[in-house]
Design an enzyme around this catalytic site. Structure first.
Site, PDB file in Angstrom:
ATOM      1  N   GLU A 168       0.875  -1.186   0.000  1.00 20.11           N
ATOM      2  CA  GLU A 168       0.000   0.000   0.000  1.00 20.11           C
ATOM      3  C   GLU A 168       0.912   1.236   0.000  1.00 20.11           C
ATOM      4  O   GLU A 168       1.684   1.449   0.938  1.00 20.11           O
ATOM      5  CB  GLU A 168      -0.889   0.030   1.250  1.00 20.11           C
ATOM      6  CG  GLU A 168      -2.005  -0.967   1.274  1.00 20.11           C
ATOM      7  CD  GLU A 168      -2.880  -0.827   2.531  1.00 20.11           C
ATOM      8  OE1 GLU A 168      -2.739   0.167   3.276  1.00 20.11           O
ATOM      9  OE2 GLU A 168      -3.689  -1.746   2.761  1.00 20.11           O
ATOM     10  N   ASP A 195      -5.971   8.326  10.741  1.00 15.09           N
ATOM     11  CA  ASP A 195      -4.638   7.862  11.099  1.00 15.09           C
ATOM     12  C   ASP A 195      -4.231   8.243  12.511  1.00 15.09           C
ATOM     13  O   ASP A 195      -4.536   9.333  12.980  1.00 15.09           O
ATOM     14  CB  ASP A 195      -3.606   8.420  10.100  1.00 15.09           C
ATOM     15  CG  ASP A 195      -3.615   7.596   8.827  1.00 15.09           C
ATOM     16  OD1 ASP A 195      -3.898   8.147   7.754  1.00 15.09           O
ATOM     17  OD2 ASP A 195      -3.400   6.365   8.954  1.00 15.09           O
ATOM     18  N   TYR A 207     -10.912  -5.156   2.568  1.00 15.64           N
ATOM     19  CA  TYR A 207     -10.058  -4.706   3.678  1.00 15.64           C
ATOM     20  C   TYR A 207     -10.901  -4.751   4.959  1.00 15.64           C
ATOM     21  O   TYR A 207     -11.778  -3.922   5.162  1.00 15.64           O
ATOM     22  CB  TYR A 207      -9.567  -3.297   3.415  1.00 15.64           C
ATOM     23  CG  TYR A 207      -8.508  -2.798   4.369  1.00 15.64           C
ATOM     24  CD1 TYR A 207      -8.586  -3.014   5.747  1.00 15.64           C
ATOM     25  CD2 TYR A 207      -7.405  -2.090   3.911  1.00 15.64           C
ATOM     26  CE1 TYR A 207      -7.631  -2.544   6.624  1.00 15.64           C
ATOM     27  CE2 TYR A 207      -6.424  -1.609   4.765  1.00 15.64           C
ATOM     28  CZ  TYR A 207      -6.554  -1.848   6.129  1.00 15.64           C
ATOM     29  OH  TYR A 207      -5.596  -1.360   6.999  1.00 15.64           O
TER      30      TYR A 207
HETATM   31  O1  LIG Z   1      -1.341   1.284  10.806  1.00 10.63           O
HETATM   32  P1  LIG Z   1      -1.997  -0.029  11.116  1.00 10.63           P
HETATM   33  O2  LIG Z   1      -2.692  -0.024  12.482  1.00 10.63           O
HETATM   34  O3  LIG Z   1      -1.058  -1.214  10.921  1.00 10.63           O
HETATM   35  O4  LIG Z   1      -3.194  -0.221  10.036  1.00 10.63           O
HETATM   36  C1  LIG Z   1      -2.906  -0.325   8.607  1.00 10.63           C
HETATM   37  C2  LIG Z   1      -3.001   1.054   8.088  1.00 10.63           C
HETATM   38  O5  LIG Z   1      -1.828   1.742   8.462  1.00 10.63           O
HETATM   39  C3  LIG Z   1      -3.161   1.297   6.592  1.00 10.63           C
HETATM   40  O6  LIG Z   1      -3.880   0.309   5.908  1.00 10.63           O
HETATM   41  C4  LIG Z   1      -3.809   2.645   6.588  1.00 10.63           C
HETATM   42  C5  LIG Z   1      -3.104   3.822   6.621  1.00 10.63           C
HETATM   43  N1  LIG Z   1      -3.973   4.867   6.762  1.00 10.63           N
HETATM   44  C6  LIG Z   1      -5.268   4.373   6.838  1.00 10.63           C
HETATM   45  C7  LIG Z   1      -6.477   5.043   7.020  1.00 10.63           C
HETATM   46  C8  LIG Z   1      -7.660   4.272   7.081  1.00 10.63           C
HETATM   47  C9  LIG Z   1      -7.587   2.863   6.954  1.00 10.63           C
HETATM   48  C10 LIG Z   1      -6.338   2.172   6.779  1.00 10.63           C
HETATM   49  C11 LIG Z   1      -5.193   2.959   6.745  1.00 10.63           C
END
Ligand SMILES: O=P(O)(O)OC[C@@H](O)[C@@H](O)c1c[nH]c2ccccc12
Length: 268
Positions: A49, A60, A174
């Site tokens: 990603e 975030d 997801y």
């Molecule tokens: O950071 P984590 O807790 O490992 O989760 C994945 C996430 O970082 C990535 O998929 C993601 C980054 N920003 C997001 C905003 C919403 C959903 C998902 C995301």
């Protein structure tokens, strides 16, 4: 068939679970992002990603917010992030790329222009976390036309929307493991197993779980329940730790090795 489908099919045949890192592109700088992507592939990641840094990353947690701030210090743009995919491909990276952006930068850029650019630069998937399925008609149509997989998010609170969202999913669904914002967690939503089974029941499209996953044992917990595991904040925090090493040519390789070793340990 899209590159993402091919990878999931291959993994299914091998009985493997996809490891899907998230990084913020341009953190700590654009050139290093290509080297980090190479390190992630060497560590055994199956697709990546590529996060577009954004000034208002609502979903975030602090780790990814700081990564966005580091990237935005160099004024990294949506075009820079899309170009990074091509740069990584030219550097020999074979993995499928999933562009991860909040909706506003995509809207400002213009959907026509956006989709033709991401096709040209070899992006295979797209995640827009703040574009609900009720409003994603135009984006979905353009994604279908471009054979770009628009990957939806479902949360444990999605309940009766799960079937509808999963039925339209391309690439993978997801599955968000917990409520709230991204960030490492010691535990997940209490009904996570039942939630993943419900999503599995609702579609034959692969499902991947993300949010809070930061250790090999947490990855292992989800192998078998999901076709993929997404890890963002834990890897982004490792990158943050390595920034001082990455920023000096004399120690850059040591910094990249630190990231590679961390992700390789998640792979097991
Ligand atoms: O950071 P984590 O807790 O490992 O989760 C994945 C996430 O970082 C990535 O998929 C993601 C980054 N920003 C997001 C905003 C919403 C959903 C998902 C995301």
């Amino acid at each position: 068939m899209n590159h993402i489908d091919a990878v999931f099919q291959e993994l299914r045949e091998e009985g493997e679970t996809a490891l899907i890192p998230f990084i913020t592109v341009g953190d700590p700088d654009l050139g290093t992002s290509v080297e980090i992507i190479q390190a992630l592939e060497q560590a055994g990641a199956h697709m990546i990603e590529l996060g577009v840094p954004y000034s208002d990353p609502l979903a975030d947690g602090p780790v990814i917010q700081r990564a966005s701030e580091r990237a935005l210090k160099h004024n990294v743009t949506l075009i820079d992030c899309i170009q990074t995919a091509e740069n990584a491909r030219q550097a020999g990276v074979k993995l499928p790329f999933i562009l991860f952006s909040y909706y506003n930068p995509v809207l400002q850029f213009g959907l026509e222009r956006f989709f033709s650019l991401i096709v040209e630069k070899g992006i295979s998937g797209l995640i827009i976390p703040d574009l609900p399925i009720e409003e994603d008609g135009e984006v979905r149509a353009k994604a279908e036309e471009a054979n770009i997989h628009l990957i939806p998010l479902v949360a444990p609170t999605s309940h009766d929307r799960v079937t509808h969202i999963a039925s339209k999913a391309r690439g993978f669904v997801y599955c968000v493991s917990s409520l709230g914002v991204t960030g490492e967690r010691s535990d997940f939503h209490k009904g996570i197993e039942a939630f993943l089974s419900a999503v599995r029941e609702a579609t034959t499209t692969p499902i991947a779980v993300g949010f809070g996953i930061s250790s090999r044992e947490q990855v292992e917990r989800f192998e078998g329940q999901a076709d993929g595991v997404i890890v963002g904040s834990a890897i982004v925090r490792k990158i943050e730790e390595m920034v001082p090493l990455l920023q000096s040519p004399a120690t850059k390789q040591e910094g990249l090795e630190g990231i590679r070793a961390f992700v390789s340990a998640l792979r097991g």
